[in-house]
Motif scaffolding. Structure first.
Motif, PDB file in Angstrom:
ATOM      1  N   LYS A  20     -19.463  13.801   4.429  1.00  0.00           N
ATOM      2  CA  LYS A  20     -20.225  14.040   3.196  1.00  0.00           C
ATOM      3  C   LYS A  20     -20.406  15.537   2.953  1.00  0.00           C
ATOM      4  CE  LYS A  20     -23.184  10.010   2.569  1.00  0.00           C
ATOM      5  NZ  LYS A  20     -24.575   9.530   2.568  1.00  0.00           N
ATOM      6  N   GLN A  21     -20.728  16.260   4.017  1.00  0.00           N
ATOM      7  CA  GLN A  21     -20.914  17.701   3.863  1.00  0.00           C
ATOM      8  C   GLN A  21     -19.622  18.362   3.397  1.00  0.00           C
ATOM      9  OE1 GLN A  21     -23.299  19.964   6.846  1.00  0.00           O
ATOM     10  NE2 GLN A  21     -23.341  17.985   7.900  1.00  0.00           N
ATOM     11  N   GLY A  22     -18.517  17.971   4.010  1.00  0.00           N
ATOM     12  CA  GLY A  22     -17.228  18.551   3.648  1.00  0.00           C
ATOM     13  C   GLY A  22     -16.852  18.259   2.214  1.00  0.00           C
ATOM     14  N   VAL A  23     -17.058  17.015   1.793  1.00  0.00           N
ATOM     15  CA  VAL A  23     -16.751  16.643   0.408  1.00  0.00           C
ATOM     16  C   VAL A  23     -17.675  17.400  -0.547  1.00  0.00           C
ATOM     17  CG1 VAL A  23     -16.788  14.736  -1.254  1.00  0.00           C
ATOM     18  CG2 VAL A  23     -15.788  14.393   1.013  1.00  0.00           C
ATOM     19  N   GLY A  24     -18.952  17.475  -0.169  1.00  0.00           N
ATOM     20  CA  GLY A  24     -19.906  18.197  -1.008  1.00  0.00           C
ATOM     21  C   GLY A  24     -19.518  19.660  -1.185  1.00  0.00           C
ATOM     22  N   LYS A  25     -19.067  20.284  -0.100  1.00  0.00           N
ATOM     23  CA  LYS A  25     -18.624  21.681  -0.189  1.00  0.00           C
ATOM     24  C   LYS A  25     -17.377  21.795  -1.053  1.00  0.00           C
ATOM     25  CE  LYS A  25     -20.521  23.177   4.222  1.00  0.00           C
ATOM     26  NZ  LYS A  25     -20.223  23.568   5.612  1.00  0.00           N
ATOM     27  N   ALA A  26     -16.453  20.855  -0.884  1.00  0.00           N
ATOM     28  CA  ALA A  26     -15.186  20.901  -1.612  1.00  0.00           C
ATOM     29  C   ALA A  26     -15.381  20.754  -3.113  1.00  0.00           C
ATOM     30  CB  ALA A  26     -14.240  19.810  -1.110  1.00  0.00           C
ATOM     31  N   GLU A  30     -24.130  20.308  -4.095  1.00  0.00           N
ATOM     32  CA  GLU A  30     -25.133  20.691  -3.101  1.00  0.00           C
ATOM     33  C   GLU A  30     -25.931  19.487  -2.603  1.00  0.00           C
ATOM     34  OE1 GLU A  30     -28.931  23.604  -2.998  1.00  0.00           O
ATOM     35  OE2 GLU A  30     -27.100  24.444  -3.857  1.00  0.00           O
ATOM     36  N   LYS A  31     -26.214  18.528  -3.497  1.00  0.00           N
ATOM     37  CA  LYS A  31     -26.969  17.334  -3.102  1.00  0.00           C
ATOM     38  C   LYS A  31     -26.199  16.549  -2.033  1.00  0.00           C
ATOM     39  CE  LYS A  31     -28.970  13.054  -4.761  1.00  0.00           C
ATOM     40  NZ  LYS A  31     -28.752  11.954  -5.670  1.00  0.00           N
ATOM     41  N   LEU A  32     -24.905  16.412  -2.200  1.00  0.00           N
ATOM     42  CA  LEU A  32     -24.083  15.692  -1.230  1.00  0.00           C
ATOM     43  C   LEU A  32     -24.048  16.436   0.107  1.00  0.00           C
ATOM     44  CD1 LEU A  32     -22.402  13.117  -1.009  1.00  0.00           C
ATOM     45  CD2 LEU A  32     -20.411  14.425  -1.748  1.00  0.00           C
ATOM     46  N   GLN A  33     -24.040  17.744   0.053  1.00  0.00           N
ATOM     47  CA  GLN A  33     -24.064  18.540   1.288  1.00  0.00           C
ATOM     48  C   GLN A  33     -25.366  18.308   2.051  1.00  0.00           C
ATOM     49  OE1 GLN A  33     -23.024  22.734   0.906  1.00  0.00           O
ATOM     50  NE2 GLN A  33     -21.862  22.260  -0.943  1.00  0.00           N
TER      51      GLN A  33
END
Length: 71
Positions: A20-26, A30-33
């Motif tokens: 999730k963090q990786g997808v959020g960064k990609a 920010e919420k997903l991170q």
């Protein structure tokens, strides 16, 4: 939950949180991170609980074996 299931759930949450963090960064979400970081932290705690349960069970089994040897 038993120690093995706690450890497995913890590892699964760590992995999912990391993804999730990786997808959020990609995608710049920010919420997903933040959700990913929280899920990863939850996984670490779950795994630690499983480790403690396993250690406690192992110590109890060793103590019982020692008592039984002395009987």
């Amino acid at each position: 939950m038993g120690s093995t299931s706690d450890k497995a759930a913890g590892l699964a949450n760590q992995a999912a949180g990391s993804v999730k963090q990786g997808v959020g960064k990609a995608v710049g979400n920010e919420k997903l991170q933040v959700e990913g970081a929280a899920q990863e932290a939850k996984g670490k705690v779950q795994k630690a609980v499983g480790d403690v349960k396993a250690a406690t069970k192992d110590a109890a089994n060793k103590a019982a074996a020692a008592v039984n040897r002395n009987l």
